[in-house]
Enzyme design. Sequence first.
Site, short mmCIF file in Angstrom:
data_model
loop_
_atom_site.label_atom_id
_atom_site.label_comp_id
_atom_site.label_asym_id
_atom_site.label_seq_id
_atom_site.Cartn_x
_atom_site.Cartn_y
_atom_site.Cartn_z
N SER A 12 48.58 31.08 47.57
CA SER A 12 48.85 29.74 48.10
C SER A 12 47.86 28.69 47.62
CB SER A 12 48.87 29.78 49.64
OG SER A 12 47.62 30.20 50.15
N SER A 127 38.20 40.32 40.53
CA SER A 127 36.88 40.73 40.98
C SER A 127 35.90 39.58 40.75
CB SER A 127 36.45 42.00 40.22
OG SER A 127 35.21 42.47 40.67
N TYR A 141 29.85 40.84 50.07
CA TYR A 141 30.82 40.33 49.10
C TYR A 141 30.66 41.08 47.77
CZ TYR A 141 33.24 37.21 45.88
OH TYR A 141 34.08 36.70 44.91
N LYS A 145 33.43 43.70 45.87
CA LYS A 145 33.91 43.53 44.50
C LYS A 145 33.50 44.71 43.61
CE LYS A 145 36.04 39.62 45.08
NZ LYS A 145 37.51 39.54 44.99
#
Length: 201
Positions: A12, A127, A141, A145
């Site tokens: 989106s 990634s 975070y 990844k």
Amino acid sequence: MSRKTAVITGASRGIGLAAAKRLIDAGWQVYGLSRTEGPDERVQWIPCDVSNPESVNEALDSACMQAGRLDLLVCNAGMGISGAVEFTSEEDAARQIEVNLLGAVRCAGRAAGALRKQGFGKIIFVSSLAAVFPLPFQSLYSASKAGLNVFSDALGIELEPFGVQTCTVMLNDVRTDFTDSRKKTETGDSIYGGAIRASVE
């Protein structure tokens, strides 16, 4: 022959929306999986929350059924938190891994059967360079990844005999609203000598 079809999670806005537009311009049919619809009416929007297994299964099944084929799955949906690990809540830590890693695992796992049966297709995981150059005060975070990279490699080995490929795209900073949307916690910044705020900025 039907048009090539892509399914993109988190389509989106940001990277997902840009990828959707580029593929549509190239003649692809694109299904956007996100919690809210994006601004491009050319995308076939399907509501999906990657942290909800039932939502993922229903959305991917719907896209595959409507399109009749799946050439590309882009696992792009993600979110970020920042702050010192010692002051990060269990809830925030779990949410980070839930969306970035497990969300992608769910989507890829649901798509794998369809791709294997048709004998072709590709899964791309969005990634980050943070996976190989870990970011302080964005430890979870980075971990999410890094996990994505390893998962992609292992899944690719599993699916290679069936003509299905996987890869990750490890991006640096991209001009989107991701950073502004990140959940930031500066608790303990004085203890760390202002490094939390400086690092995130």
